[in-house]
Design a protein around this motif. Structure first.
Motif, mmCIF file in Angstrom:
data_model
loop_
_atom_site.group_PDB
_atom_site.id
_atom_site.type_symbol
_atom_site.label_atom_id
_atom_site.label_comp_id
_atom_site.label_asym_id
_atom_site.label_seq_id
_atom_site.Cartn_x
_atom_site.Cartn_y
_atom_site.Cartn_z
ATOM 1 N N GLU A 91 5.011 -4.053 -0.059
ATOM 2 C CA GLU A 91 5.548 -5.048 -1.002
ATOM 3 C C GLU A 91 6.526 -5.996 -0.299
ATOM 4 N N ASP A 94 4.787 -8.295 2.272
ATOM 5 C CA ASP A 94 4.157 -9.423 1.580
ATOM 6 C C ASP A 94 5.206 -10.479 1.234
ATOM 7 N N THR A 97 6.371 -12.494 4.276
ATOM 8 C CA THR A 97 5.390 -13.386 4.880
ATOM 9 C C THR A 97 4.898 -14.479 3.938
#
Length: 98
Positions: A91, A94, A97
């Protein structure tokens, strides 16, 4: 060396367990940071408190935004998540990024 985290919150001493229920080894966490050239500028308990807040965050993207906006280091955050709540690493990766 990079400073590890923005340490704006003052929090008392924390228990020695991470939010994942696994035992948390603060010394191993510090060593992992130092191995990446990240120095702990303040008390490691403050670092732990910040990472505990990350683990408890309902919205990792919002936490990451605030953390980085306050001058936090993305690699320090990754290391902290790996040590305190590894089940949430995806999580946070993500969110980092985006």
């Amino acid at each position: 060396m990079r400073a590890v985290l923005p340490l704006t919150a003052t929090v008392g001493l924390l228990t020695a367990t991470a939010c994942s229920g696994n035992a948390y080894d603060q010394d191993a966490h510090r060593q992992a940071l130092e191995d990446q050239g990240i120095s702990v500028a303040d008390d490691m308990d403050d670092v732990t408190a910040t990472m505990e807040s990350a683990c408890e965050a309902e919205d990792p993207a919002l936490f990451v935004f605030g953390f980085l906006s306050e001058g936090g280091d993305s690699e320090a955050l990754r290391i902290g998540i790996e040590h305190m709540c590894p089940e949430r690493a995806g999580e946070f990766e993500d969110a980092l990024t985006m």
